[in-house]
Design a protein around this motif. Structure first.
Motif, PDB file in Angstrom:
ATOM      1  N   MET A  76       0.782  -1.171   0.106  1.00 22.44           N
ATOM      2  CA  MET A  76      -0.028   0.162  -0.201  1.00 22.44           C
ATOM      3  C   MET A  76       0.804   1.293   0.071  1.00 22.44           C
ATOM      4  N   ILE A 106      -7.616  -3.102  -5.493  1.00 19.89           N
ATOM      5  CA  ILE A 106      -6.855  -1.858  -5.704  1.00 19.89           C
ATOM      6  C   ILE A 106      -6.639  -1.773  -7.183  1.00 19.89           C
ATOM      7  N   ASN A 222      -7.762  -1.950   3.324  1.00 20.02           N
ATOM      8  CA  ASN A 222      -7.075  -1.577   2.324  1.00 20.02           C
ATOM      9  C   ASN A 222      -7.820  -0.641   1.293  1.00 20.02           C
TER      10      ASN A 222
END
Length: 234
Positions: A76, A106, A222
């Protein structure tokens, strides 16, 4: 004369003095599992098939979930660095090279950058549902085996008891107790095996649920960090 009578009355036959030691009958586990007749053997085969599938599903899902939960702690941070500097292609390449549910989420969000945040959120949620489905694949079968195992064992017990009582009825009241008892404890073994299979499947299912929840929480964490990053750039 009385002394001879007393001696004769106290004399005991030699056979009566000899105690016959009871013979203990032993039976192996294999004989116990396979001596229940055709019906009992069919139930045992079904239970062992369930046990095999339960163990296979558990270990297969466990390895898949453990692989999904492994992610680089710097992932991240690298994503934030790429996005902050406008290197979206580099961020996509990083996600593509990382095989995990978080990286795929993501990557889906990065591919929607430029759209409204609601659209990005919807895309990530849909990708998350797909990842959860992949994690939970075939785990419901473990729950099914956890319930079906004991029920199958009880079925074998009922069938064995019916056969034992049928043997008693057809014997005209002269059935041997040993033969009847053997049929009963053989029938009860199906219940024991069924409960063991159900217990193994139940424990395995709940363990996989806990492991899956941890991965889901990791994806949510996340995802929130990614949205915070987008809000900062906005």
């Amino acid at each position: 004369m009385s002394l001879f009578l007393q001696a004769d009355s106290l004399s005991v036959p030699q056979d009566a003095l000899t105690e016959v030691a009871p013979v203990e009958k032993t039976i192996s586990i294999w004989e116990l599992l396979t001596s229940g007749g055709l019906a009992g053997q069919i139930v045992m085969i079904a239970l062992f098939v369930m046990l095999f599938f339960a163990l296979y599903l558990y270990f297969e899902r466990l390895m898949a979930i453990n692989a999904a939960s492994k992610i680089d702690n710097n992932f991240m941070m690298q994503i934030k660095d790429h996005i902050s500097n406008g290197r979206f292609d580099s961020a996509k390449m990083l996600c593509a090279s990382t095989n995990s549910p978080v990286s795929r989420l993501i990557q889906k969000g990065i591919s929607r950058i430029g759209n409204r945040l609601e659209d990005i959120n919807t895309a990530i949620e849909n990708a998350g549902k797909l990842e959860i489905y992949r994690l939970e694949k075939n785990t419901s079968m473990l729950a099914t085996i956890a319930g079906a195992g004991p029920m199958t064992g009880f079925l074998g017990t009922v069938v064995g008891m019916i056969m034992a009582f049928h043997k008693m009825a057809s014997g005209g009241g002269q059935i041997e107790v040993g033969a009847l008892a053997e049929g009963i404890y053989t029938a009860m073994t199906t219940t024991v095996v069924g409960l063991i299979v159900g217990l193994i499947a139940y424990i395995g299912y709940n363990h996989l649920v806990v492991k899956t929840d941890k991965v889901v929480h990791l994806m949510e964490l996340n995802g929130v960090e990614f949205f915070d990053l987008l809000n900062e750039k906005k």
